[in-house]
Design a protein around this motif. Structure first.
Motif, PDB file in Angstrom:
ATOM      1  N   GLU A 116       0.837  -1.195   0.000  1.00  0.00           N
ATOM      2  CA  GLU A 116       0.000   0.000   0.000  1.00  0.00           C
ATOM      3  C   GLU A 116       0.883   1.260   0.000  1.00  0.00           C
ATOM      4  O   GLU A 116       0.563   2.244  -0.666  1.00  0.00           O
ATOM      5  CB  GLU A 116      -0.909  -0.037   1.239  1.00  0.00           C
ATOM      6  N   MET A 152      -9.549  -3.165  -3.076  1.00  0.00           N
ATOM      7  CA  MET A 152      -9.709  -2.346  -1.861  1.00  0.00           C
ATOM      8  C   MET A 152      -8.438  -1.568  -1.557  1.00  0.00           C
ATOM      9  O   MET A 152      -8.485  -0.419  -1.131  1.00  0.00           O
ATOM     10  CB  MET A 152     -10.068  -3.231  -0.671  1.00  0.00           C
ATOM     11  N   LYS A 153      -7.295  -2.208  -1.778  1.00  0.00           N
ATOM     12  CA  LYS A 153      -6.012  -1.541  -1.533  1.00  0.00           C
ATOM     13  C   LYS A 153      -5.896  -0.281  -2.404  1.00  0.00           C
ATOM     14  O   LYS A 153      -5.532   0.797  -1.917  1.00  0.00           O
ATOM     15  CB  LYS A 153      -4.884  -2.545  -1.851  1.00  0.00           C
ATOM     16  N   ARG A 156      -8.362   2.369  -1.177  1.00  0.00           N
ATOM     17  CA  ARG A 156      -7.899   2.982   0.091  1.00  0.00           C
ATOM     18  C   ARG A 156      -6.778   3.984  -0.177  1.00  0.00           C
ATOM     19  O   ARG A 156      -6.736   5.058   0.421  1.00  0.00           O
ATOM     20  CB  ARG A 156      -7.399   1.898   1.059  1.00  0.00           C
ATOM     21  N   ARG A 159      -8.327   7.143  -1.485  1.00  0.00           N
ATOM     22  CA  ARG A 159      -8.918   7.931  -0.386  1.00  0.00           C
ATOM     23  C   ARG A 159      -7.826   8.592   0.457  1.00  0.00           C
ATOM     24  O   ARG A 159      -7.980   9.724   0.911  1.00  0.00           O
ATOM     25  CB  ARG A 159      -9.775   7.035   0.505  1.00  0.00           C
ATOM     26  N   ALA A 160      -6.727   7.869   0.660  1.00  0.00           N
ATOM     27  CA  ALA A 160      -5.638   8.414   1.492  1.00  0.00           C
ATOM     28  C   ALA A 160      -4.978   9.615   0.807  1.00  0.00           C
ATOM     29  O   ALA A 160      -4.506  10.534   1.479  1.00  0.00           O
ATOM     30  CB  ALA A 160      -4.601   7.329   1.780  1.00  0.00           C
ATOM     31  N   THR A 171     -13.708   8.397  -6.005  1.00  0.00           N
ATOM     32  CA  THR A 171     -13.241   7.061  -6.370  1.00  0.00           C
ATOM     33  C   THR A 171     -14.280   6.321  -7.211  1.00  0.00           C
ATOM     34  O   THR A 171     -15.485   6.478  -7.017  1.00  0.00           O
ATOM     35  CB  THR A 171     -12.970   6.216  -5.115  1.00  0.00           C
ATOM     36  N   GLU A 204     -17.539  -1.091   2.644  1.00  0.00           N
ATOM     37  CA  GLU A 204     -16.415  -0.312   3.205  1.00  0.00           C
ATOM     38  C   GLU A 204     -16.491   1.167   2.799  1.00  0.00           C
ATOM     39  O   GLU A 204     -15.615   1.950   3.178  1.00  0.00           O
ATOM     40  CB  GLU A 204     -15.078  -0.882   2.697  1.00  0.00           C
ATOM     41  N   LEU A 206     -15.920   2.480  -0.099  1.00  0.00           N
ATOM     42  CA  LEU A 206     -14.711   2.840  -0.856  1.00  0.00           C
ATOM     43  C   LEU A 206     -14.987   3.363  -2.265  1.00  0.00           C
ATOM     44  O   LEU A 206     -14.083   3.887  -2.899  1.00  0.00           O
ATOM     45  CB  LEU A 206     -13.777   1.624  -0.935  1.00  0.00           C
TER      46      LEU A 206
END
Ligand code: DI6
Ligand code: FE
Length: 404
Positions: A116, A152-153, A156, A159-160, A171, A204, A206
């Protein structure tokens, strides 16, 4: 009292109306609580300008536009594909490279293998190029994971990126991008997306939207329709990579599901533009991919224009078909390669890009919208579109805050 006031600006508000670019000459923009409180001529402010706002900036005639919006990127990936560029120069087609296990699949393997942190660092480096060109909102798709953990990675990381910098990220889940190696049937993989992957990603929180690749080397309209039905049942808006390399009827399908956008569209049948117009589906034009794959059929811009389809312009930033991090260059290419006017191209990275993301609080400079602005060392809006590889950005304003 406003927080900030910019005066003596040439303002391209990009709002719809009779004036090209929604231009306000000798203009002022007032900001309060992160939103635009005023846009109009300086002379209409009246009184002592010092009484109107806490902070006043005289920009000396420089151009202010809405912060740019890139509504189609695949920013998060690992690895690189310059070998495919070389292979295409020696005569291989994108489809042949894909069939031989390269293309999207090569990036999937590299992305699955990256941590990640590695993905974040690589994407952050690319993101800086967008920020440097005045981008305040960027869309980022998944689609280089094709399994739950890696999709998902990627999302995420997307989003980060928003948490880390003064940028807004939207996203998009693009599970239906290619067939992963674990599956030998596209139908079985679509079942997996609909029954497991998309619901898990939605749980989640996402994904803001759902996309697919409707193409002979991607998925059929029937398969994409199943993904769309699942998205709709979860309350997620849809968009589609449609008619990029061939006509599959993807744009019609997108319109049927009220998609936010149909993207690429080189092989769009002109008569399908009407369905897009009726559904309010934005045409996202991606001249970087057209250029990089040395395609020769541009999208039917005249039909899009005459039927009233709103056109956005984006980089499609990805490692295989558009390794490009410059929305300004995309506007230039949209004019030179596709025949857009400079005003259409600029609307494509502002007002219509917002529409392609389903956002109604940005993309123009109007009271009540977010104070996301770009300030340029330029006097005329066309100065942003006309040059190649120059970046006249002076400052970016994000939610009313002037960013360094
Ligand atoms: N169309 C594109 O141009 C990108 N994805 C898609 O569906 C290409 C992605 C890649 O080649 O890595
Ligand atoms: Fe794309």
């Amino acid at each position: 009292m406003w927080d900030t006031l910019f005066i003596n600006a040439e303002i391209a508000t990009m709002r719809l109306g009779d004036v090209p670019y929604g231009l306000v000459p000798d203009g002022a923009v007032g900001i309060k609580d992160g939103e635009i409180a005023y846009v109009g001529p300086v002379r209409e402010l009246g009184g002592d300008i010092g009484d109107v706002a806490r902070e006043v900036h005289d920009v000396g005639g420089d151009l202010i536009t809405p912060g740019l919006i890139d509504c189609h990127t695949h920013l998060v990936w690992a690895g690189e594909r310059s070998g495919e560029f070389e292979a295409r120069l020696l005569g291989k087609s994108y489809e042949e490279i894909s069939a031989a296990g390269g293309g999207i699949k090569a990036t999937v393997a590299a992305t699955r293998g990256a941590s990640e942190e590695e993905l974040f660092d690589a994407a952050m480096t690319r993101l800086q190029d967008f920020i440097a060109e005045g981008v305040t909102t960027i869309e980022i798709k998944s689609g280089y994971g094709l399994d739950i953990a890696t999709e998902m990675k990627i999302l995420r990381v997307a989003r980060a990126l928003e948490d880390e910098d003064n940028i807004r990220v939207r996203t998009t889940f693009l599970g239906a991008h290619a067939l992963p190696p674990e599956f030998d049937s596209t139908d079985a993989y679509i079942d997996f997306i609909c029954n497991e992957m998309l619901p898990a990603i939605h749980t989640e929180g996402l994904a803001d939207a759902v996309d697919g690749f409707c193409e002979t080397i991607g998925f059929s309209t029937e398969q994409i329709e199943r993904v769309f039905k699942t998205a709709v049942s979860l309350g997620l808006p849809v968009k589609l990579h449609a008619e990029q390399l061939s006509n599959q009827g993807g744009a019609r399908l997108a319109a049927k599901y009220g998609a936010l956008s149909a993207d690429h569209l080189e092989y769009l049948a002109p008569e399908d533009a009407a369905a897009m117009a009726k559904a309010g589906t934005v045409a996202v034009l991606l001249p970087g991919a057209y250029y990089y794959l040395r395609e020769d059929q541009p999208p039917p811009v005249a039909a899009l224009r005459s039927t009233g389809v709103n056109m956005a312009v984006a980089t499609d930033c990805n490692p295989g078909t558009s390794p490009m991090t410059s929305p300004l260059l995309a506007t230039n290419m949209a004019c030179t390669l596709f025949g857009l006017t400079a005003e259409e191209a600029l609307a494509g990275v502002t007002r219509n890009a917002a529409a392609a993301l389903g956002l109604d609080d940005c993309g123009t400079i109007e009271p009540g919208k977010r104070a996301d602005l770009a300030i340029w060392d330029a006097r005329r809006p066309a100065e942003l579109v006309a040059p190649i590889g120059q970046n006249p950005l002076l400052a970016r304003v994000f939610g009313g805050v002037i960013c360094p």
